[in-house]
Design a protein around this motif. Structure first.
Motif, PDB file in Angstrom:
ATOM      1  N   ASP A  39       0.821  -1.212   0.000  1.00  8.15           N
ATOM      2  CA  ASP A  39       0.000   0.000   0.000  1.00  8.15           C
ATOM      3  C   ASP A  39       0.859   1.268   0.000  1.00  8.15           C
ATOM      4  O   ASP A  39       0.750   2.115   0.897  1.00  8.15           O
ATOM      5  CB  ASP A  39      -0.929   0.009   1.218  1.00  8.15           C
ATOM      6  CG  ASP A  39      -1.915  -1.151   1.201  1.00  8.15           C
ATOM      7  OD1 ASP A  39      -2.415  -1.480   0.123  1.00  8.15           O
ATOM      8  OD2 ASP A  39      -2.171  -1.717   2.287  1.00  8.15           O
ATOM      9  N   PRO A  40       1.739   1.427  -0.989  1.00  4.79           N
ATOM     10  CA  PRO A  40       2.620   2.602  -1.011  1.00  4.79           C
ATOM     11  C   PRO A  40       1.861   3.874  -1.370  1.00  4.79           C
ATOM     12  O   PRO A  40       0.805   3.842  -2.009  1.00  4.79           O
ATOM     13  CB  PRO A  40       3.632   2.242  -2.103  1.00  4.79           C
ATOM     14  CG  PRO A  40       2.851   1.371  -3.042  1.00  4.79           C
ATOM     15  CD  PRO A  40       1.920   0.565  -2.175  1.00  4.79           C
ATOM     16  N   ASP A  41       2.415   4.992  -0.958  1.00 11.00           N
ATOM     17  CA  ASP A  41       1.834   6.273  -1.344  1.00 11.00           C
ATOM     18  C   ASP A  41       2.509   6.762  -2.627  1.00 11.00           C
ATOM     19  O   ASP A  41       3.413   6.119  -3.167  1.00 11.00           O
ATOM     20  CB  ASP A  41       1.972   7.297  -0.217  1.00 11.00           C
ATOM     21  CG  ASP A  41       3.411   7.483   0.242  1.00 11.00           C
ATOM     22  OD1 ASP A  41       4.330   7.238  -0.568  1.00 11.00           O
ATOM     23  OD2 ASP A  41       3.622   7.872   1.410  1.00 11.00           O
ATOM     24  N   ALA A  42       2.069   7.897  -3.107  1.00 10.95           N
ATOM     25  CA  ALA A  42       2.569   8.417  -4.375  1.00 10.95           C
ATOM     26  C   ALA A  42       4.065   8.723  -4.309  1.00 10.95           C
ATOM     27  O   ALA A  42       4.794   8.514  -5.290  1.00 10.95           O
ATOM     28  CB  ALA A  42       1.789   9.674  -4.764  1.00 10.95           C
ATOM     29  N   ALA A  43       4.539   9.211  -3.157  1.00 11.75           N
ATOM     30  CA  ALA A  43       5.961   9.552  -3.026  1.00 11.75           C
ATOM     31  C   ALA A  43       6.833   8.306  -3.128  1.00 11.75           C
ATOM     32  O   ALA A  43       7.889   8.322  -3.790  1.00 11.75           O
ATOM     33  CB  ALA A  43       6.194  10.266  -1.690  1.00 11.75           C
ATOM     34  N   GLU A  44       6.413   7.220  -2.475  1.00 11.14           N
ATOM     35  CA  GLU A  44       7.195   5.980  -2.540  1.00 11.14           C
ATOM     36  C   GLU A  44       7.240   5.434  -3.963  1.00 11.14           C
ATOM     37  O   GLU A  44       8.295   4.984  -4.435  1.00 11.14           O
ATOM     38  CB  GLU A  44       6.589   4.936  -1.596  1.00 11.14           C
ATOM     39  CG  GLU A  44       6.816   5.249  -0.116  1.00 11.14           C
ATOM     40  CD  GLU A  44       6.145   4.233   0.777  1.00 11.14           C
ATOM     41  OE1 GLU A  44       6.841   3.651   1.643  1.00 11.14           O
ATOM     42  OE2 GLU A  44       4.930   4.012   0.623  1.00 11.14           O
ATOM     43  N   MET A  63      -1.257   2.743  -8.846  1.00 13.51           N
ATOM     44  CA  MET A  63      -1.900   3.664  -7.916  1.00 13.51           C
ATOM     45  C   MET A  63      -3.423   3.576  -7.985  1.00 13.51           C
ATOM     46  O   MET A  63      -4.097   3.797  -6.985  1.00 13.51           O
ATOM     47  CB  MET A  63      -1.444   5.095  -8.205  1.00 13.51           C
ATOM     48  CG  MET A  63       0.057   5.318  -8.022  1.00 13.51           C
ATOM     49  SD  MET A  63       0.688   4.730  -6.424  1.00 13.51           S
ATOM     50  CE  MET A  63      -0.232   5.749  -5.276  1.00 13.51           C
ATOM     51  N   HIS A 112      -1.759  -4.560  -2.636  1.00 13.54           N
ATOM     52  CA  HIS A 112      -2.821  -3.725  -2.078  1.00 13.54           C
ATOM     53  C   HIS A 112      -3.905  -4.632  -1.485  1.00 13.54           C
ATOM     54  O   HIS A 112      -4.271  -5.645  -2.079  1.00 13.54           O
ATOM     55  CB  HIS A 112      -3.463  -2.843  -3.157  1.00 13.54           C
ATOM     56  CG  HIS A 112      -2.527  -1.856  -3.772  1.00 13.54           C
ATOM     57  ND1 HIS A 112      -2.247  -0.631  -3.209  1.00 13.54           N
ATOM     58  CD2 HIS A 112      -1.802  -1.908  -4.921  1.00 13.54           C
ATOM     59  CE1 HIS A 112      -1.410   0.030  -3.985  1.00 13.54           C
ATOM     60  NE2 HIS A 112      -1.120  -0.726  -5.023  1.00 13.54           N
TER      61      HIS A 112
END
Length: 325
Positions: A39-44, A63, A112
């Motif tokens: 579940d990474p965020d956009a920055a990762e 994403m 995810h």
């Protein structure tokens, strides 16, 4: 979040590495990096895109998180999407998504909505250094194989529910219980359709790694991907067979309901016949005529009642012998 980031060379693990050092290990010969995210965020994802030179469209698919199972090529990089399926506490299916980027010297897996991780896959790969020398191709196979293997326990649970419902069909129960069985069968069929919906595209996708033009990363691993393909086809066939069993079970349940209704109808008809004969005789003697046999006979009333009772007794035993009562 970052789950794991390790470097491997010649089939052996060099050790865990920091994200900022990934490019240094990618430059080493016969070395590849395996990164796992959850579940990474956009920055990762932006960081991983920069480190591994990933295509922007593939990053967008990751994403969004609602892609159908597929395997696509972006230059020298394979982008694979497949779904994990787990059973929740309420018995419903919980769908997750795993995205895998496999390049010449790296593997990036992103999952995810998946509770169960892939630590066992990493441990398996590290126990087989000879195969791990194949690099990203073997890791991709191991990840897909693990996802496919997790389908069978889910299918076994659903198959167990089918067998339980089949046993309930032949038990004596009322209309409410029959309705509940049909509802449970339909719910089970719906879950099997969902399962098939998430598995069928993966069969087609993995088939691309078995025949035809094989991606460079998968060269030499065709036998392993063929094994995964065979497992997927078997799972798909089992799902089709279970769906046919449910359709048959629904038809049998409806047939049992019809038989039960027929039994009730026969019983009601039999009781109606038992009352019909006395009613007919009483109706005849209730007509306003002077010349009716035995009308003025002293024992006419008890004889008439006796005849009614005798006929009903005879009819009762005839109906009982026929199984109507």
């Amino acid at each position: 979040m970052l789950i794991n980031c390790a470097a491997y060379q010649s089939g052996k693990k060099l050790g865990d590495v920091a994200v900022e050092d990934i490019s240094d290990y990618l430059a080493k010969p016969e070395c590849f990096v395996w990164v796992a995210l959850k579940d990474p965020d956009a920055a990762e994802m932006a960081t991983m895109q920069e480190e591994f030179d990933l295509h922007a469209l593939a990053i967008e698919d990751v994403m969004n998180g609602n892609q159908r199972p597929k395997i696509e090529e972006y230059g020298d990089t394979l982008f694979a999407v497949f779904h994990t399926i787990e059973i929740g506490d309420d018995g419903e299916l919980v769908m997750g998504q795993v995205n895998v980027f496999a390049g010449r010297n790296f593997v990036l897996s992103v999952r995810h909505r998946t509770q169960q991780g892939f630590q066992d896959v990493r441990a398996r790969c590290e126990r087989e250094p000879d195969l791990l020398t194949e690099g990203a191709g073997f890791v991709l196979y191991a990840l897909i194989d693990s996802v496919v293997d997790r389908y069978m326990p889910v299918l076994d649970v659903l198959s167990g529910e089918i067998e339980e419902l089949e046993d309930r069909i032949f038990e004596k129960h009322g209309a409410a219980a029959s309705r509940a069985i049909i509802e449970d069968l339909y719910s089970l069929k719906r879950r099997l359709v969902i399962l098939q919906h998430h598995i069928s595209p993966l069969v087609e996708a993995v088939g691309k790694l078995v025949g035809g033009r094989i991606p460079q990363i998968c060269v030499g691993m065709q036998a392993y991907f063929r094994d995964v393909y065979d497992h997927l086809v078997r799972v798909s066939n089992v799902i089709d067979a279970r769906r046919e069993m449910i359709v048959t079970a629904i038809q049998v349940n409806l047939g049992m309901i019809s038989l039960a209704e027929s039994e009730v109808t026969k019983r009601l008809g039999s009781f109606a016949a038992l009352f019909a004969v006395p009613t007919m005789i009483a109706g005849i003697y209730g007509m306003n005529f002077q010349e009716i046999p035995e009308l003025h006979y002293r024992y006419g009333y008890p004889v008439c009642l006796g005849v009614m009772a005798a006929i009903d007794v005879i009819l009762f035993f005839l109906f009982r012998r026929a199984g109507w009562l």
